[in-house]
Write a protein that holds these residues in place. Sequence first.
Motif, short mmCIF file in Angstrom:
data_model
loop_
_atom_site.label_atom_id
_atom_site.label_comp_id
_atom_site.label_asym_id
_atom_site.label_seq_id
_atom_site.Cartn_x
_atom_site.Cartn_y
_atom_site.Cartn_z
N PRO A 1 16.87 8.46 -36.22
CA PRO A 1 18.19 8.33 -35.61
C PRO A 1 18.26 8.81 -34.17
O PRO A 1 18.88 8.17 -33.32
N ARG B 1 18.93 6.30 -31.01
CA ARG B 1 20.11 6.57 -30.18
C ARG B 1 19.71 6.67 -28.70
O ARG B 1 20.36 6.08 -27.84
N THR C 1 28.89 -1.01 -28.12
CA THR C 1 28.04 -0.54 -29.20
C THR C 1 28.46 -1.20 -30.50
O THR C 1 29.65 -1.28 -30.79
N ASP D 1 24.90 1.67 -35.25
CA ASP D 1 23.91 2.57 -34.68
C ASP D 1 22.70 1.84 -34.11
O ASP D 1 21.88 2.44 -33.45
#
Length: 109
Positions: free
Chosen positions: A69, A73, A92, A95
């Motif tokens: 993650p 990111r 966005t 994720d």
Amino acid sequence: MNDQGEELLARVRAVLSDAGFDETATGAEGVHLIRHARGVMLGWLPEDLAQPRRRGPRRSRRPAPADLPGLRRAFGLAMAAALRAAGLTVETRGDEWLLVAFERAADAS
């Protein structure tokens, strides 16, 4: 895709390439661009990262999205920053995906 879509796709590819994010072939790891009704979607598949060797049965080489993650990111933020610095509108999408939206026509007043 219409001319506007082709122009946006070419612009996104150029900006990403200039920033060091080259698009990869279909089905491969790396940066992927997908045509979208509102612009161009892009995401990153980190399959090319070296996986630690594990003893026992061989496991899948593709890491699950939840495995990385922080790196996902950071990579997404870096791509978004390069695109925004080039004057593109970036949204966005979850994720894992960014949407580079078509520019809206100025309101005729």
